[in-house]
Design a protein around this motif. Structure first.
Motif, PDB file in Angstrom:
ATOM      1  N   GLU A   9      32.344  39.392  27.481  1.00 31.94           N
ATOM      2  CA  GLU A   9      32.781  40.771  27.645  1.00 31.94           C
ATOM      3  C   GLU A   9      34.307  40.878  27.602  1.00 31.94           C
ATOM      4  OE1 GLU A   9      32.281  44.278  30.895  1.00 31.94           O
ATOM      5  OE2 GLU A   9      30.592  42.937  30.537  1.00 31.94           O
ATOM      6  N   SER A  10      35.013  39.879  28.164  1.00 34.47           N
ATOM      7  CA  SER A  10      36.484  39.890  28.101  1.00 34.47           C
ATOM      8  C   SER A  10      36.963  39.709  26.666  1.00 34.47           C
ATOM      9  CB  SER A  10      37.064  38.825  29.018  1.00 34.47           C
ATOM     10  OG  SER A  10      36.731  37.538  28.554  1.00 34.47           O
ATOM     11  N   ILE A  21      39.318  42.314  24.604  1.00 33.20           N
ATOM     12  CA  ILE A  21      40.531  41.905  23.880  1.00 33.20           C
ATOM     13  C   ILE A  21      40.451  42.367  22.436  1.00 33.20           C
ATOM     14  CG2 ILE A  21      41.797  39.898  23.017  1.00 33.20           C
ATOM     15  CD1 ILE A  21      41.118  38.482  25.639  1.00 33.20           C
ATOM     16  N   GLU A  22      39.301  42.256  21.827  1.00 33.28           N
ATOM     17  CA  GLU A  22      39.133  42.708  20.446  1.00 33.28           C
ATOM     18  C   GLU A  22      39.348  44.212  20.340  1.00 33.28           C
ATOM     19  OE1 GLU A  22      35.739  41.422  18.166  1.00 33.28           O
ATOM     20  OE2 GLU A  22      35.747  39.486  19.200  1.00 33.28           O
ATOM     21  N   ASN A  23      38.815  44.955  21.293  1.00 38.71           N
ATOM     22  CA  ASN A  23      39.010  46.413  21.292  1.00 38.71           C
ATOM     23  C   ASN A  23      40.482  46.769  21.445  1.00 38.71           C
ATOM     24  OD1 ASN A  23      36.291  46.941  20.979  1.00 38.71           O
ATOM     25  ND2 ASN A  23      35.891  47.083  23.201  1.00 38.71           N
ATOM     26  N   LEU A  24      41.169  46.077  22.314  1.00 36.91           N
ATOM     27  CA  LEU A  24      42.597  46.305  22.507  1.00 36.91           C
ATOM     28  C   LEU A  24      43.380  46.016  21.231  1.00 36.91           C
ATOM     29  CD1 LEU A  24      44.951  46.964  24.457  1.00 36.91           C
ATOM     30  CD2 LEU A  24      45.009  44.521  24.996  1.00 36.91           C
TER      31      LEU A  24
END
Length: 131
Positions: A3-4, A8-11
């Motif tokens: 999930e982290s 990070i990918e979304n950010l």
């Protein structure tokens, strides 16, 4: 953990979407190449040997002249007597010193190895600075 990674990918995706792609100026390549060529010209050094050819010629002629003088001089007996007295003094001076076989081998081999290394390094640098 997964999930982290998604966060990070979304950010990263948001950051990439906000920033626009920058493009260089039209003459960017020519400016960079001119700077590279100018830097290369400053780096190039002409190879200059430590001992010039005229010095080597002088050393060679001196050695030949000294050898010719030693061979053709008429004072053979006096030269022999002088050499014998110096040899006697040197042997008396160093009579108490004894070297092991390993040290004698090293003293005989190391100068030859140094000469070989000098020749190899000279060839390497001749090829490196060849224009």
């Amino acid at each position: 953990m997964k999930e982290s990674d998604k966060n990070i990918e979304n950010l990263i995706d948001k950051m990439m979407a906000e920033n626009t792609l920058e493009s260089p100026s039209i003459d960017f390549t020519s400016k960079i190449m001119s700077q590279v060529l100018a830097a290369e010209e400053r780096k190039i050094k002409a190879y200059k040997p430590l001992i010039s050819k005229s010095t080597w010629i002088f050393i060679g002629i001196s050695l030949v002249a000294l050898t010719a003088y030693a061979i053709y001089s008429n004072n053979d007996i006096s030269n022999f007597e002088i050499a014998k007295t110096y040899s006697d003094k040197a042997s008396a001076l160093f009579s108490g010193i004894h070297f092991s076989k390993n040290i004698l081998y090293a003293l005989l081999i190391v100068p030859f190895m140094i000469l070989i290394q000098i020749g190899l390094l000279k060839n390497y640098f001749d090829k490196k600075y060849e224009l």
